[in-house]
Scaffold this motif. Structure first.
Motif, mmCIF file in Angstrom:
data_model
loop_
_atom_site.group_PDB
_atom_site.id
_atom_site.type_symbol
_atom_site.label_atom_id
_atom_site.label_comp_id
_atom_site.label_asym_id
_atom_site.label_seq_id
_atom_site.Cartn_x
_atom_site.Cartn_y
_atom_site.Cartn_z
ATOM 1 N N GLY A 289 24.654 36.023 -15.704
ATOM 2 C CA GLY A 289 26.058 36.837 -16.149
ATOM 3 C C GLY A 289 26.946 36.954 -14.852
ATOM 4 O O GLY A 289 28.193 36.510 -15.185
ATOM 5 N N LEU A 290 26.649 36.745 -13.826
ATOM 6 C CA LEU A 290 27.611 36.775 -12.447
ATOM 7 C C LEU A 290 28.321 35.343 -12.351
ATOM 8 O O LEU A 290 29.544 35.608 -12.300
ATOM 9 N N VAL A 291 27.711 34.356 -12.677
ATOM 10 C CA VAL A 291 28.045 33.281 -12.582
ATOM 11 C C VAL A 291 29.066 32.746 -13.703
ATOM 12 O O VAL A 291 30.477 32.437 -13.490
ATOM 13 N N ALA A 298 32.592 26.281 -12.921
ATOM 14 C CA ALA A 298 33.869 25.410 -13.104
ATOM 15 C C ALA A 298 34.385 25.138 -11.802
ATOM 16 O O ALA A 298 35.114 24.173 -11.669
ATOM 17 N N ASP A 299 33.855 25.782 -10.622
ATOM 18 C CA ASP A 299 34.177 25.416 -9.307
ATOM 19 C C ASP A 299 33.338 24.522 -8.573
ATOM 20 O O ASP A 299 32.241 24.667 -8.556
ATOM 21 N N PRO A 300 34.102 23.599 -8.240
ATOM 22 C CA PRO A 300 33.250 22.399 -7.607
ATOM 23 C C PRO A 300 32.695 22.759 -6.222
ATOM 24 O O PRO A 300 31.468 22.032 -5.791
ATOM 25 N N SER A 356 27.157 33.185 -2.204
ATOM 26 C CA SER A 356 28.249 32.046 -2.310
ATOM 27 C C SER A 356 29.200 32.728 -3.121
ATOM 28 O O SER A 356 30.565 32.520 -3.043
ATOM 29 N N VAL A 357 29.022 32.957 -4.436
ATOM 30 C CA VAL A 357 29.796 33.341 -5.390
ATOM 31 C C VAL A 357 30.505 34.680 -5.135
ATOM 32 O O VAL A 357 31.899 34.852 -5.434
ATOM 33 N N LEU A 358 29.849 35.710 -4.709
ATOM 34 C CA LEU A 358 30.280 36.795 -4.607
ATOM 35 C C LEU A 358 31.433 37.132 -3.176
ATOM 36 O O LEU A 358 32.204 37.951 -2.905
ATOM 37 N N GLY A 359 30.632 36.289 -2.015
ATOM 38 C CA GLY A 359 31.385 36.273 -0.803
ATOM 39 C C GLY A 359 31.142 37.682 -0.074
ATOM 40 O O GLY A 359 30.085 38.245 -0.271
ATOM 41 N N ASP A 360 32.199 38.445 0.521
ATOM 42 C CA ASP A 360 32.176 39.780 1.220
ATOM 43 C C ASP A 360 31.531 40.769 -0.008
ATOM 44 O O ASP A 360 30.846 41.610 0.591
#
Length: 408
Positions: A289-291, A298-300, A356-360
């Motif tokens: 769900g997060l992705v 869609a982000d390389p 990686s997806v969420l960052g901070d």
């Protein structure tokens, strides 16, 4: 109920469970609200755990776990892989995993506090304990009347488990135990503990060990929590100060503690890869769900990590779904180590993907959905590389006992 009353095919068994569990669901289904899990992503209470840690109000949670376990036992569903004579179904370990997955999927509360007793202590008792200890305690563990813990690791003997120094000295019909154990999961809740101790200091270190079942409420037993970087304290250090244990509570023969420990460790490593571990359907739903919510597929920059995560989870699930006779004769004895390593690697990849997806936002609650929720999972994953034996120990077990490679 006997093993012939249920289908052996895992998919059919899952369908069978859903029908049977509907009989007791009304009292237990929490509609997604369970220990470490809440409905509203993005709230301050939202957290996803790699290692479940009972926090404030855990007395009620433990009482619910015990009640659920008793209901499962009475329905003949508490221990699918267990021997029929102890209330099991005589099926495979994969059926235990299916039970955990169905319970989680239907919204039943976590049984995490019971994990060690069910999957580590009970199998050792079944294989090695004398009567009546075996029947009395195994039944208590699988009804939820007793919570078990594992008193193995010590400050000076973690991965080198055969180096334990906790002593047991014979005193008539009892043994007197003195020493310290550490990293004891659920020790603060346990009623009984499986303790590996040294009974013969002059024997070779593997040969001088004996296993006992310790009453965790006995005089001389002290339990102190170990605070972790996740903020929880699921692990403990346990001090044994002249604890008296009757010889009738010895598990296995004198000097056979290492053999008993091997039974427990083999079950621990295998079951850690199942749904009782961190990769529950709920965790998988949340990461998918997060992705999707953030469009990361869609982000390389994120695609390689998504691919690694999918590959790792797929490999773990494929291996966990194998029946015992699917493993080669050589690898079957080390299947638990293989599964444990695959589970830890899959958890690593999920933690990396979430970070990686969420960052901070993985560690800062900014009010957005999923912010901060994954912090406990990310911080808890390193423990999975230690629990049940470090990665290095697992590699040695697989290489030497499974592949027949020489010692370095």
């Amino acid at each position: 109920m006997t093993s012939t009353a249920v289908p052996t095919d895992l998919t059919a068994f899952g369908d069978h469970l859903r029908g049977r569990l509907s009989e007791i669901a009304a009292d237990f289904v929490t509609h997604g609200i369970a220990a470490g899990r809440v409905e509203s992503a993005g709230s301050a209470e939202d957290r996803i755990a790699a290692v479940e840690e009972l926090r404030a109000g855990h007395d009620d949670q433990v009482a619910t776990m015990r009640r659920l376990q008793a209901a499962l036992y009475d329905a003949g569903l508490a221990w699918p892989s267990g021997p029929v004579e102890f209330g099991g179904l005589g099926l495979g370990f994969g059926h235990d995993t299916v039970l955990d997955m169905v319970l989680d999927d239907l919204g039943f509360p976590s049984r995490e506090a019971l994990f060690v007793g069910l999957n580590i202590v009970a199998p050792a008792l079944v294989a090695h304990a004398p009567e009546p200890l075996r029947t009395e305690v195994v039944t208590g563990l699988y009804r939820g009347d007793l919570i078990g813990c594992q008193l193995f690791s010590e400050p000076g003997a973690g991965s080198d488990l055969a180096g334990v120094s906790t002593r047991a000295v014979r005193d008539g019909d009892h043994w007197v135990l003195t020493g310290q154990k550490v990293w004891t999961s659920m020790g603060h809740l346990a009623d009984v503990g499986e303790a590996l101790v040294r009974t013969d200091p002059d024997a070779p270190k593997h040969a001088g060990l004996t296993m006992f079942l310790v009453d965790m409420h006995a005089p001389g037993v002290s339990v102190r929590p170990i605070r972790q970087m996740t903020g929880g304290a699921a692990f403990n250090e346990v001090f044994l100060d002249g604890v008296r244990v009757p010889d009738t509570h010895r598990i296995g023969g004198l000097g056979e503690g290492w053999k008993v420990a091997a039974t427990s460790l083999g079950n621990e490593r295998g079951t850690m890869s199942g749904a009782a571990g961190p990769l529950t359907p709920y965790v998988m739903e949340r990461i998918v769900g997060l992705v999707r919510r953030l469009g990361a597929e869609a982000d390389p920059l994120h695609r390689p990590q998504i691919a690694r995560t999918v590959a790792a989870v797929t490999a773990m699930r494929a291996a966990a779904g194998l029946s015992p006779d699917s493993w080669s004769h050589r690898l079957e004895p080390v299947a638990g180590s293989v599964l444990k390593m695959l589970m830890a690697e899959a958890a690593d990849e999920i933690a990396r993907l979430a970070s990686s997806v969420l960052g901070d936002a993985a560690f800062i609650d900014n009010g957005d959905p999923d912010s901060f929720a994954w912090s406990e999972f990310v911080l808890g994953v390193p423990a999975l590389h230690l629990a049940g034996g470090t990665d290095e120990i697992q590699y040695n077990v697989i290489a030497q006992r499974g592949l027949g490679l020489p010692r370095p």
